[in-house]
Design a protein around this motif. Structure first.
Motif, short mmCIF file in Angstrom:
data_model
loop_
_atom_site.label_atom_id
_atom_site.label_comp_id
_atom_site.label_asym_id
_atom_site.label_seq_id
_atom_site.Cartn_x
_atom_site.Cartn_y
_atom_site.Cartn_z
N LEU A 38 0.85 -1.18 0.00
CA LEU A 38 0.00 0.00 0.00
C LEU A 38 0.89 1.24 0.00
CD1 LEU A 38 0.13 1.12 3.20
CD2 LEU A 38 -1.26 -0.92 3.53
N ILE A 39 0.28 2.42 -0.12
CA ILE A 39 1.02 3.68 -0.15
C ILE A 39 0.60 4.53 1.04
CG2 ILE A 39 1.47 5.82 -1.40
CD1 ILE A 39 0.95 4.33 -3.98
N ALA A 40 1.58 5.01 1.80
CA ALA A 40 1.32 5.99 2.86
C ALA A 40 1.36 7.38 2.24
CB ALA A 40 2.36 5.87 3.97
N LEU A 41 0.27 8.12 2.40
CA LEU A 41 0.16 9.45 1.79
C LEU A 41 0.53 10.57 2.76
CD1 LEU A 41 -3.23 8.99 -0.10
CD2 LEU A 41 -0.93 8.81 -1.04
N ARG A 42 0.03 10.48 3.99
CA ARG A 42 0.33 11.50 4.99
C ARG A 42 -0.07 10.99 6.37
NH1 ARG A 42 -4.58 13.38 2.71
NH2 ARG A 42 -6.18 13.83 4.29
N GLU A 43 0.52 11.60 7.40
CA GLU A 43 0.14 11.26 8.76
C GLU A 43 -1.07 12.09 9.17
OE1 GLU A 43 2.18 10.46 13.13
OE2 GLU A 43 3.25 11.73 11.67
N ILE A 44 -1.98 11.48 9.89
CA ILE A 44 -3.16 12.16 10.41
C ILE A 44 -3.19 11.93 11.92
CG2 ILE A 44 -4.48 11.94 8.27
CD1 ILE A 44 -5.90 9.53 9.54
N GLU A 45 -4.14 12.51 12.60
CA GLU A 45 -4.24 12.32 14.04
C GLU A 45 -4.55 10.86 14.36
OE1 GLU A 45 -6.70 14.01 17.92
OE2 GLU A 45 -7.02 14.90 15.94
N GLY A 46 -3.65 10.21 15.08
CA GLY A 46 -3.85 8.82 15.49
C GLY A 46 -3.54 7.79 14.44
N GLY A 47 -3.05 8.21 13.28
CA GLY A 47 -2.78 7.22 12.24
C GLY A 47 -2.24 7.82 10.95
N PHE A 48 -2.54 7.14 9.84
CA PHE A 48 -2.03 7.54 8.54
C PHE A 48 -3.13 7.42 7.49
CE2 PHE A 48 1.55 6.21 11.04
CZ PHE A 48 2.58 7.05 10.68
N ARG A 49 -3.11 8.33 6.53
CA ARG A 49 -3.97 8.21 5.36
C ARG A 49 -3.22 7.36 4.35
NH1 ARG A 49 -9.38 8.79 4.45
NH2 ARG A 49 -9.85 9.81 2.48
N VAL A 50 -3.84 6.28 3.90
CA VAL A 50 -3.16 5.36 2.99
C VAL A 50 -3.99 5.12 1.73
CG1 VAL A 50 -1.99 4.21 4.91
CG2 VAL A 50 -4.11 3.23 3.99
N SER A 51 -3.30 4.84 0.66
CA SER A 51 -3.93 4.44 -0.59
C SER A 51 -3.67 2.94 -0.76
CB SER A 51 -3.32 5.22 -1.77
OG SER A 51 -3.76 4.69 -3.01
N ASP A 52 -4.70 2.14 -0.52
CA ASP A 52 -4.59 0.69 -0.69
C ASP A 52 -5.18 0.35 -2.05
OD1 ASP A 52 -5.06 -2.15 -0.62
OD2 ASP A 52 -4.76 -2.03 1.55
N PRO A 53 -4.37 -0.17 -2.98
CA PRO A 53 -4.82 -0.32 -4.37
C PRO A 53 -5.94 -1.33 -4.58
CG PRO A 53 -2.68 -1.35 -4.06
CD PRO A 53 -2.98 -0.61 -2.80
N VAL A 54 -6.25 -2.15 -3.58
CA VAL A 54 -7.35 -3.10 -3.77
C VAL A 54 -8.69 -2.49 -3.33
CG1 VAL A 54 -5.78 -5.04 -3.47
CG2 VAL A 54 -7.14 -4.25 -1.52
N LEU A 55 -8.65 -1.26 -2.81
CA LEU A 55 -9.86 -0.58 -2.37
C LEU A 55 -10.23 0.53 -3.35
CD1 LEU A 55 -9.17 -0.27 1.47
CD2 LEU A 55 -10.38 -2.10 0.25
N GLU A 56 -11.47 0.98 -3.28
CA GLU A 56 -11.96 2.00 -4.21
C GLU A 56 -11.48 3.40 -3.85
OE1 GLU A 56 -13.54 1.57 -7.01
OE2 GLU A 56 -13.71 -0.61 -6.77
N HIS A 57 -11.22 3.65 -2.56
CA HIS A 57 -10.87 5.00 -2.11
C HIS A 57 -9.76 4.91 -1.05
CE1 HIS A 57 -14.52 6.38 -4.11
NE2 HIS A 57 -15.18 5.43 -3.46
N PRO A 58 -8.99 6.00 -0.84
CA PRO A 58 -8.03 6.02 0.26
C PRO A 58 -8.75 5.86 1.60
CG PRO A 58 -7.55 7.77 -1.30
CD PRO A 58 -8.88 7.20 -1.70
#
Length: 341
Positions: free
Chosen positions: A133-153
């Motif tokens: 998967l791809i880590a896009l940015r850190e957010i509060e309590g975690g990370f916003r990720v782009s998982d290519p098997v899902l429709e949306h980040p």
């Protein structure tokens, strides 16, 4: 449209396979627009191995791909890109470096164990140390990720991502992260395709090890045919079910990879203006259909439907047919590649 930590727009795209999807997305982020199918073919994504001596949940591993990370590494190298790949012994250090890279505005590919990614429903989570998967940015309590098997980040909790990156078991990821640092403005895609096809032919035809490539498919076919006598019906069903699970659910697998490689051959055929490659694309699609037939017959055996018709011998024969077709196809491809320029 999603934003990275550096404020750049990122376009999430659903992909057929996690690593080829992540690699294509990382390349696009660097300004090089390339399809997932071309990444998969250039990176020699298709493979086969029956690792009877490596167990997961007590059952042998059947793999339809190379080692995690090999598609990114091979595709990057063949396209002339400069790239970074790192692993870590210390989880805290690995998480700290991920945060630093994101603060610098980079997006980063990660290898994880899908079981610990809680944004997946429980029924889709299993022990597999090769999900990308791809880590896009850190957010509060975690990370916003782009998982290519899902429709949306999606958002992933910090603890979950750390456990997924540093999970134990076969093919431990050791916190692997990766990203391209530079891609040449005009990569030689034709040359990269030729290198990828040659490597794939060698891996499927010439490893010299009977559990890999076309020989490995035959090895597994014969093992399946003998399994009821050697293991007993119920245990043989358990082994067969695990093969189908790895083929159809884990990492796209057998039939799915054949369809992806068919898409690559179609694109390569258009790139080289080669009707021969386009013909092989159709042949590979037919091979993928044959793998799907194996999965259906295997499911009927396990569920004990049509017991006289659906037998372990029949399942093994279908795999032998797959091996014969793939051997002929990769031999043809090997000859065609030698004529390409």
């Amino acid at each position: 449209m999603e934003l990275t930590a550096g404020g750049r727009p990122f376009v999430h795209q659903h992909s057929a396979h996690c690593e080829s999807g992540v690699t294509a997305a990382l390349f696009r982020d660097q300004g090089f627009n390339i399809s997932e199918a071309l990444v998969f073919g250039i990176g020699s994504g298709i493979f086969f191995g029956h690792l009877f001596f490596v167990k997961m949940v007590g059952l042998p591993i059947t793999t339809f791909r190379g080692l995690p990370g090999s598609v990114f590494r091979k595709a990057g190298k063949r396209l002339g890109a400069k790239f970074i790949v790192k692993t870590y012994r210390n989880p805290q250090k690995g998480m700290a470096e991920l945060r630093q890279l994101l603060r610098e505005g980079k997006i980063v590919g990660l290898t994880t164990n899908i079981y610990w990614l809680s944004y997946f429903p429980n029924r889709f989570r299993f022990q597999f140390n090769g999900h990308n998967l791809i880590a896009l940015r850190e957010i509060e309590g975690g990370f916003r990720v782009s998982d290519p098997v899902l429709e949306h980040p999606v958002d992933c909790l910090t603890d979950d991502l750390e456990r997924a990156r540093f999970a134990h078991g076969p093919l431990e990821p050791h916190g692997r992260l990766y990203y391209p640092s530079q891609i040449p403005p005009n990569p030689d895609i034709k040359k990269a395709c030729i290198k990828g096809m040659k490597d794939t032919c060698n891996m499927m035809l010439r490893t010299g090890i009977p559990i890999f490539g076309v020989s490995g498919i035959r090895f597994l076919a014969k093992k399946i045919k003998k399994s009821p006598q050697k293991l007993g019906f119920n245990e043989a069903c358990r082994h067969l079910g695990n093969i189908v699970r790895m083929q159809e659910e884990i990492g796209t697998g057998g039939a799915g990879f054949r369809f992806m490689y068919a898409a690559f051959l179609q694109e390569a055929g258009e790139l080289f203006l080669s009707d021969e490659l386009k013909r092989l694309s159709q042949d590979m699609t037919a091979v993928g259909d044959k793998w799907r037939e194996f999965a259906v017959v295997s499911a009927r055996i396990i569920k004990q439907r049509d017991e006289k018709e659906e037998t372990f011998a029949k399942a093994g024969d279908i795999l032998l047919a797959c091996a014969a077709r793939e051997e002929a196809l990769f031999k043809d491809l090997s000859k065609i590649v030698r004529k390409l320029k």
